[in-house]
Scaffold this motif. Structure first.
Motif, PDB file in Angstrom:
ATOM      1  N   PHE A  14       4.443   4.894  11.334  1.00 27.47           N
ATOM      2  CA  PHE A  14       5.054   5.229  10.000  1.00 27.47           C
ATOM      3  C   PHE A  14       5.001   6.679   9.767  1.00 27.47           C
ATOM      4  O   PHE A  14       5.041   6.801   8.498  1.00 27.47           O
ATOM      5  CB  PHE A  14       4.266   4.387   8.964  1.00 27.47           C
ATOM      6  CG  PHE A  14       4.322   2.909   9.243  1.00 27.47           C
ATOM      7  CD1 PHE A  14       5.439   2.223   8.983  1.00 27.47           C
ATOM      8  CD2 PHE A  14       3.552   2.188   9.798  1.00 27.47           C
ATOM      9  CE1 PHE A  14       5.715   0.909   9.279  1.00 27.47           C
ATOM     10  CE2 PHE A  14       3.622   0.810  10.031  1.00 27.47           C
ATOM     11  CZ  PHE A  14       4.678   0.223   9.683  1.00 27.47           C
ATOM     12  N   LEU A  81       8.322  -3.250   0.805  1.00 23.52           N
ATOM     13  CA  LEU A  81       8.742  -4.078   1.788  1.00 23.52           C
ATOM     14  C   LEU A  81      10.038  -5.133   1.770  1.00 23.52           C
ATOM     15  O   LEU A  81      10.086  -5.404   0.540  1.00 23.52           O
ATOM     16  CB  LEU A  81       7.572  -5.208   2.372  1.00 23.52           C
ATOM     17  CG  LEU A  81       6.397  -4.768   3.014  1.00 23.52           C
ATOM     18  CD1 LEU A  81       5.203  -5.592   3.323  1.00 23.52           C
ATOM     19  CD2 LEU A  81       6.764  -4.052   4.445  1.00 23.52           C
ATOM     20  N   MET A  95       9.680  -1.511   6.507  1.00 24.39           N
ATOM     21  CA  MET A  95       8.980  -0.474   5.421  1.00 24.39           C
ATOM     22  C   MET A  95      10.263   0.331   4.971  1.00 24.39           C
ATOM     23  O   MET A  95      10.615   1.172   5.665  1.00 24.39           O
ATOM     24  CB  MET A  95       7.817  -0.235   5.892  1.00 24.39           C
ATOM     25  CG  MET A  95       7.205   0.657   4.871  1.00 24.39           C
ATOM     26  SD  MET A  95       6.313  -0.371   3.688  1.00 24.39           S
ATOM     27  CE  MET A  95       5.647   0.951   2.585  1.00 24.39           C
ATOM     28  N   ARG A  97      10.993   3.581   1.930  1.00 21.11           N
ATOM     29  CA  ARG A  97      10.535   4.585   1.168  1.00 21.11           C
ATOM     30  C   ARG A  97      11.687   5.295   0.587  1.00 21.11           C
ATOM     31  O   ARG A  97      12.251   5.710   1.211  1.00 21.11           O
ATOM     32  CB  ARG A  97       9.549   5.354   1.854  1.00 21.11           C
ATOM     33  CG  ARG A  97       7.956   5.241   2.143  1.00 21.11           C
ATOM     34  CD  ARG A  97       7.455   5.887   2.951  1.00 21.11           C
ATOM     35  NE  ARG A  97       6.853   6.977   2.261  1.00 21.11           N
ATOM     36  CZ  ARG A  97       6.314   8.038   2.758  1.00 21.11           C
ATOM     37  NH1 ARG A  97       6.077   8.149   4.000  1.00 21.11           N
ATOM     38  NH2 ARG A  97       6.031   9.105   1.930  1.00 21.11           N
ATOM     39  N   MET A 117       8.918  -2.937  10.638  1.00 22.73           N
ATOM     40  CA  MET A 117       7.453  -3.559  10.590  1.00 22.73           C
ATOM     41  C   MET A 117       6.992  -4.412  11.774  1.00 22.73           C
ATOM     42  O   MET A 117       5.887  -4.675  12.434  1.00 22.73           O
ATOM     43  CB  MET A 117       7.436  -4.752   9.370  1.00 22.73           C
ATOM     44  CG  MET A 117       7.630  -4.112   8.145  1.00 22.73           C
ATOM     45  SD  MET A 117       6.215  -2.839   7.845  1.00 22.73           S
ATOM     46  CE  MET A 117       4.764  -4.283   8.021  1.00 22.73           C
ATOM     47  N   ASP A 124       1.130  -3.217   5.437  1.00 25.11           N
ATOM     48  CA  ASP A 124       1.806  -3.636   3.898  1.00 25.11           C
ATOM     49  C   ASP A 124       1.777  -2.655   2.802  1.00 25.11           C
ATOM     50  O   ASP A 124       2.083  -3.001   1.789  1.00 25.11           O
ATOM     51  CB  ASP A 124       1.077  -4.918   3.707  1.00 25.11           C
ATOM     52  CG  ASP A 124       1.461  -6.273   4.210  1.00 25.11           C
ATOM     53  OD1 ASP A 124       0.243  -7.128   4.475  1.00 25.11           O
ATOM     54  OD2 ASP A 124       2.273  -6.128   5.210  1.00 25.11           O
ATOM     55  N   SER A 126       2.042   1.495   1.923  1.00 28.85           N
ATOM     56  CA  SER A 126       2.783   3.000   2.311  1.00 28.85           C
ATOM     57  C   SER A 126       1.749   3.778   2.488  1.00 28.85           C
ATOM     58  O   SER A 126       0.584   3.775   2.107  1.00 28.85           O
ATOM     59  CB  SER A 126       3.608   3.514   1.107  1.00 28.85           C
ATOM     60  OG  SER A 126       2.648   3.569  -0.038  1.00 28.85           O
TER      61      SER A 126
END
Length: 819
Positions: A14, A81, A95, A97, A117, A124, A126
């Motif tokens: 991530f 999510l 995921m 953002r 994911m 789950d 950020s």
């Protein structure tokens, strides 16, 4: 500088570099599509650019787009999510953002970072949320590299010293905490790096740079961090301050030691020394115990002022130091130290309130004392920096003071230390006062001894019983004679008489312990010789653990050594009586025709003395026979050649008739001992009974599972004859389970017996030598519930062994309603 991989830093799933970026305009229309986005969802730019973002989501999440847009306008971004639609139609959990891109592209646009994911299941939250969790955690957290140098730490770690996180970077623990035992902690880190096994709950004691005068305790956990190839990158560890918990454990341990070591005797000086020994070195560097002169004489303390002189005399009763030979003790044990009337020790003595000084004033010359040689000493010469004085209070009377000093340890006494010291002193105060009041409170001690004897013998049908106890005279003090009647399984009873050598509270307490031990062993249904063997082992082991010489039997340290005991088991079914003795007179038997005989019982050694093994004797007693068990205080203590004369006196006393057995018991004691004997006297008389033939039913059973049903029917028929049909269901269940277990797990003959006494007793005999164990089966287990059901449907159950095998028994009350 090179890429992340070139620098040896693996990118996480991530990181921004791994996310697929795309741009949306203010209406949610895709304005830019990247190769990473195409790789993730398989759509080309021509297929996506210019269309709404809702088309890329599943219908459920497409409906959330207005809500997400509103959050973005209010908060400047959003993270969460969502489920996207792959070009081939399958859902893809991602995921997302969202952040404003207006400053970057110069228009009202939104930058969207999408990460799959599937690459990291369970993620789950950020990254900012996780960063907040680590940075704001109240637990100290740090990461060190393979060279054990800090690469990251959170703010909470600063509370343990070493400065803020930037100062730690690149440095080792020993560099930032020079007073700490860093080698021990780094050894744990190296172990984790080498093995990969985490270490959880490692406790470390030390002095931090932020608190150099206070010992602190920390609980630490270490976990190795590996890169994508499984190579160790460093160690992640957490730190929690458990100083208060550690100190609480220390206090409890100190109180436990005090309970074990203080007050083991009724010697005032020894009790005071035990108090000083317990507190040094774990609590204080030097402790002294000073008592008022009347306390050491056992006299009653007078109310009012201690005196009108400038010096108040106290006598040193005990002291201890971290140094050999107690150099701080300018006053010896038993010497008098006269304190100034206005000094802190005397103020505590007169007010009954404790006094504490964390940092002692070097000019505290008011705190003075005079030595026996007339030389004056001030507290300044003792050299402590922190002092506590606790009055020795017991039952509202101040007996003296206990003073605690710290000189070498830098941490001063605090309020918690004062509370702990008061607990310690209060324990010793009671012991000191007990010794002082021992002579005057003999009547209370007599009540104590009598409370250890049975107030009322239990009801049973095997024997008619009467007992008589007469204490020794006031000059000799209390003894340790005792008696008991213990109901056993199968309608049997155990008759016990014993004697602890010596006198006083110690003998009475030892008597109580032996009686409790005998009752515990009797519950195991052991033969008499085995009961005495276990009792002998218990007494000997206790004496060894306490460092007592077995030859010094009767001393205050272990009065149980050298005790005597006779243990008799009577069975009312067949009239059989089995007995064994350990250094104790054999019982006398009064036959139904009035003749008195003495059992020729093999004598074993006194308890705890060691020697030959114990032997038992079996004899059949006619119904109506009377067993007379007694201590040696019932007979005169004459030379060995006078034993026959003593027995003749006892025989004549037993031959006397009386209306009741209780009156007959008292008559025997009155005839043989004076009103104030020189030794305690205990006499237990039991007249035997037999169960009638209509109270016993037994069946021999073959080892065939088909016999279980016949056994149940036979038991039910017998209950009908006895008028106990209400117990038929439970009894059939017990018979079924016990007989089935015997057939399944044992060998040899099987016998079922029912006894109707004060309870309905079911017994199953088999030739097996192993005892069954109660299990608590799970709901999925197919078996193992038999004994559990027996235990739930009956009042008592158990196993006793015989020379041929074992008997499993269960009892049902005839007075309580059936289950």
């Amino acid at each position: 500088m090179g890429t992340h991989e070139e620098q040896g830093v693996a990118r996480q799933p991530f990181d921004v570099a791994d996310a697929a970026p795309l741009l949306l305009d203010a209406r949610g229309v895709v304005t830019s599509w990247t190769r990473d986005a195409q790789r993730l969802l398989a759509y080309t730019a021509d297929e996506v650019v210019g269309s709404g973002v809702r088309g890329l989501l599943t219908p459920e999440d497409a409906a959330r787009v207005p809500e997400v847009a509103e959050r973005c306008r209010e908060d400047g971004g959003w993270a969460g999510l969502l489920t996207a639609r792959h070009k081939d139609g399958r859902p893809v959990r991602v995921m997302v953002r969202v952040t404003s891109a207006q400053e970057t592209v110069g228009a009202s646009q939104w930058l969207v970072l999408v990460s799959e994911m599937d690459e990291a299941p369970g993620w789950d939250m950020s990254r900012p949320v996780l960063e907040q969790m680590l940075a704001r955690s109240p637990v100290g957290i740090a990461v060190v590299d393979v060279n054990l140098r800090f690469v990251w730490s959170n703010a909470a770690l600063e509370q343990f010293g070493g400065g803020p996180a930037p100062r730690r970077l690149g440095r080792r623990l020993a560099d930032i905490q020079p007073g700490l035992d860093a080698e021990a902690i780094e050894a744990q880190m190296r172990r984790v790096l080498a093995t990969g096994e985490p270490i959880v709950g490692y406790e470390h004691l030390g002095r931090l740079r932020s608190a150099p005068h206070r010992e602190t305790a920390h609980m630490m956990s270490f976990t190795r961090l590996d890169d994508d190839h499984g190579h160790p990158m460093g160690v992640y560890y957490t730190v929690v301050d458990i100083t208060e918990r550690h100190r609480a454990r220390q206090r409890l341990a100190l109180l436990d030691r005090a309970g074990e070591q203080i007050g083991r005797t009724l010697d005032i000086m020894r009790t005071a020394q035990e108090l000083a020994d317990v507190a040094v070195p774990g609590f204080a560097d030097f402790v002294c115990v000073d008592l008022l002169e009347p306390v050491l004489r056992g006299a009653e303390l007078l109310s009012g002022p201690l005196g009108d002189t400038e010096l108040v005399p106290l006598r040193r009763a005990g002291h201890q130091s971290v140094h050999e030979n107690v150099p701080e003790a300018v006053v010896g044990i038993g010497d008098v130290a006269a304190y100034l009337a206005g000094s802190p020790p005397i103020r505590c003595l007169t007010t009954g309130r404790s006094w504490r000084e964390e940092r002692l004033d070097p000019l505290a010359e008011e705190w003075g004392t005079d030595l026996p040689d007339g030389r004056a000493v001030t507290l300044l010469e003792l050299g402590p920096h922190s002092v506590m004085i606790v009055p020795i209070l017991a039952r509202g009377v101040t007996l003296g003071v206990t003073t605690f000093f710290r000189r070498h340890r830098q941490e001063p006494f605090d309020a918690d230390d004062l509370s702990l010291a008061e607990d310690l002193v209060s324990r010793a105060a009671v012991c000191v006062d007990n010794a002082r009041r021992y002579t005057r409170e003999r009547d209370a001690a007599l009540v104590l001894q009598r409370s250890l004897l049975p107030h009322r013998l239990p009801e049973q049908t095997a024997v008619e019983v009467a007992a008589c106890y007469r204490p020794a005279d006031e000059l000799t003090g209390l003894g340790g004679d005792w008696y008991d009647l213990i109901p056993l399984s199968g309608a049997r009873v155990a008759l016990v008489v014993g004697e602890v050598p010596g006198h006083g509270i110690g003998a009475a307490a030892a008597m109580g312990r032996l009686r409790t031990a005998v009752r515990t062993l009797a519950a195991l249904d052991l033969p008499p010789e085995e009961v005495l063997a276990h009792l002998d082992d218990l007494v000997a082991r206790t004496a060894h653990e306490e460092g007592v010489d077995p030859d010094a039997a009767g001393g205050d340290s272990a009065p149980a050594v050298g005790s005597g005991c006779v243990y008799v088991v009577y069975d009312p079914v067949d009239g059989q009586c089995t007995m064994a003795a350990a250094g104790h007179p054999a019982p006398a038997v009064v036959l139904p025709d009035g003749r008195v005989t003495f059992v020729d019982l093999p004598q074993g050694p006194p308890l705890g003395a060691g020697g030959l093994p114990f032997e038992s004797l079996e004899l059949d007693l006619p119904e109506g026979s009377t067993l007379a068990l007694h201590t040696d205080g019932l007979l005169a203590r004459g030379p060995e050649w006078a034993v026959d004369a003593d027995r003749d006196r006892l025989r004549r006393a037993l031959e006397r008739q009386a209306v009741t057995l209780d009156l007959r018991c008292r008559t025997v004691v009155d005839a043989l001992v004076p009103d104030r004997p020189h030794d305690d006297v205990a006499l237990l008389m039991a007249r035997t009974r037999l169960l009638g033939a209509d109270q016993v039913a037994d069946w021999d059973l073959p080892g065939d599972p088909a016999v279980v049903a016949e056994a149940r029917k036979a038991a039910a028929r017998q209950l009908t004859e006895w008028g106990l049909e209400k117990l038929a269901f439970t009894t059939e269940l017990v018979v079924s389970e016990l007989v089935t277990n015997a057939i399944r797990h044992a060998s040899g003959p099987i016998r079922l017996r029912l006894l109707k006494e004060r309870a309905l007793i079911c017994e199953v005999f088999d030739g097996g030598a192993t005892a069954p164990h109660l299990r608590h089966p799970r709901t999925t287990d197919e078996g193992g519930r038999g004994l559990l059901l027996v235990s739930q449907f009956t009042q008592r159950w158990g196993t006793r062994f015989t020379s041929e095998g074992k008997i499993i028994w269960a009892e049902q009350s005839l007075t309580d309603p059936p289950i």
